[in-house]
Write a protein that holds these residues in place. Structure first.
Motif, PDB file in Angstrom:
ATOM      1  N   ALA A  25      -4.696  21.364  52.425  1.00 52.82           N
ATOM      2  CA  ALA A  25      -5.692  20.723  53.284  1.00 52.82           C
ATOM      3  C   ALA A  25      -5.246  19.322  53.699  1.00 52.82           C
ATOM      4  O   ALA A  25      -5.354  18.943  54.874  1.00 52.82           O
ATOM      5  N   VAL A  26      -4.735  18.557  52.756  1.00 56.94           N
ATOM      6  CA  VAL A  26      -4.277  17.195  53.065  1.00 56.94           C
ATOM      7  C   VAL A  26      -3.078  17.246  53.998  1.00 56.94           C
ATOM      8  O   VAL A  26      -3.005  16.490  54.974  1.00 56.94           O
ATOM      9  N   LEU A  27      -2.129  18.137  53.732  1.00 57.18           N
ATOM     10  CA  LEU A  27      -0.953  18.244  54.596  1.00 57.18           C
ATOM     11  C   LEU A  27      -1.357  18.635  56.012  1.00 57.18           C
ATOM     12  O   LEU A  27      -0.845  18.075  56.990  1.00 57.18           O
ATOM     13  N   GLY A  28      -2.290  19.564  56.145  1.00 55.95           N
ATOM     14  CA  GLY A  28      -2.762  19.959  57.469  1.00 55.95           C
ATOM     15  C   GLY A  28      -3.405  18.811  58.228  1.00 55.95           C
ATOM     16  O   GLY A  28      -3.163  18.625  59.422  1.00 55.95           O
ATOM     17  N   SER A  29      -4.204  18.017  57.530  1.00 55.92           N
ATOM     18  CA  SER A  29      -4.852  16.891  58.207  1.00 55.92           C
ATOM     19  C   SER A  29      -3.855  15.798  58.565  1.00 55.92           C
ATOM     20  O   SER A  29      -3.971  15.171  59.622  1.00 55.92           O
ATOM     21  N   GLY A  36       0.444  13.716  64.542  1.00 54.21           N
ATOM     22  CA  GLY A  36       1.144  14.442  65.595  1.00 54.21           C
ATOM     23  C   GLY A  36       2.493  14.988  65.165  1.00 54.21           C
ATOM     24  O   GLY A  36       3.414  15.070  65.968  1.00 54.21           O
ATOM     25  N   MET A  37       2.602  15.381  63.911  1.00 57.59           N
ATOM     26  CA  MET A  37       3.865  15.935  63.404  1.00 57.59           C
ATOM     27  C   MET A  37       3.995  17.395  63.808  1.00 57.59           C
ATOM     28  O   MET A  37       2.990  18.077  64.026  1.00 57.59           O
ATOM     29  N   ASP A  38       5.211  17.878  63.874  1.00 51.49           N
ATOM     30  CA  ASP A  38       5.467  19.285  64.119  1.00 51.49           C
ATOM     31  C   ASP A  38       5.388  19.995  62.765  1.00 51.49           C
ATOM     32  O   ASP A  38       6.183  19.723  61.863  1.00 51.49           O
ATOM     33  N   ALA A  39       4.413  20.888  62.606  1.00 48.85           N
ATOM     34  CA  ALA A  39       4.190  21.551  61.322  1.00 48.85           C
ATOM     35  C   ALA A  39       5.427  22.316  60.841  1.00 48.85           C
ATOM     36  O   ALA A  39       5.652  22.432  59.643  1.00 48.85           O
ATOM     37  N   GLY A  40       6.231  22.821  61.760  1.00 49.41           N
ATOM     38  CA  GLY A  40       7.439  23.547  61.382  1.00 49.41           C
ATOM     39  C   GLY A  40       8.540  22.661  60.827  1.00 49.41           C
ATOM     40  O   GLY A  40       9.426  23.126  60.122  1.00 49.41           O
ATOM     41  N   ASP A  41       8.481  21.372  61.143  1.00 46.97           N
ATOM     42  CA  ASP A  41       9.507  20.443  60.678  1.00 46.97           C
ATOM     43  C   ASP A  41       9.121  19.700  59.405  1.00 46.97           C
ATOM     44  O   ASP A  41       9.925  18.950  58.868  1.00 46.97           O
TER      45      ASP A  41
END
Length: 126
Positions: free
Chosen positions: A48-52, A58-63
């Motif tokens: 949850a924290v990482l997602g927020s 504005g990070m790229d979740a894949g990176d």
């Protein structure tokens, strides 16, 4: 002369934003996991924290790469009495670099941030 200065300001702004995001993510995930009542709650809180953080900065979740380790080594992580270390790694793509022939990956800057948090010796004891 003005164009390179403007590009430098934009690039440094992007790098600073991602650096703050990685540092904030590592710190908040370490706290969330260390204060969780059990392993399942710790995993949910970390996600949850990482997602927020990914959405906020504005990070790229894949990176974004997340690593959680405990000291002393051995046994489950997290565990009671251990020192939890959370490391967040990401890459910042420089602005205006085209994705041709992998130039966008070659012209990216790696960012890494770590945070340590002591887990209570009563962790997981319900």
């Amino acid at each position: 002369m003005l164009v390179p200065i403007v590009y430098l300001v934009i690039a440094l702004g992007a790098i600073q934003e991602q650096s703050l995001g990685a540092e904030s993510g590592a710190r908040h995930i370490a706290r969330a996991v260390a204060t969780a009542p059990d392993e399942a709650a710790a995993r949910e809180r970390a996600e949850a924290v990482l997602g927020s953080i990914v959405a906020e900065y504005g990070m790229d979740a894949g990176d974004v790469d997340l690593a959680v380790t405990c000291a002393p080594a051995g046994g489950a992580c997290p565990r009671a009495g251990a020192t939890l270390t959370v490391t967040v790694r990401t890459r910042v793509a420089l602005p205006l670099v085209p994705p041709i022939l992998g130039l966008d990956r070659a012209a990216s800057i790696p960012i890494e941030a770590s945070s340590a948090q002591r887990v209570s010796r009563l962790w997981g004891a319900s």
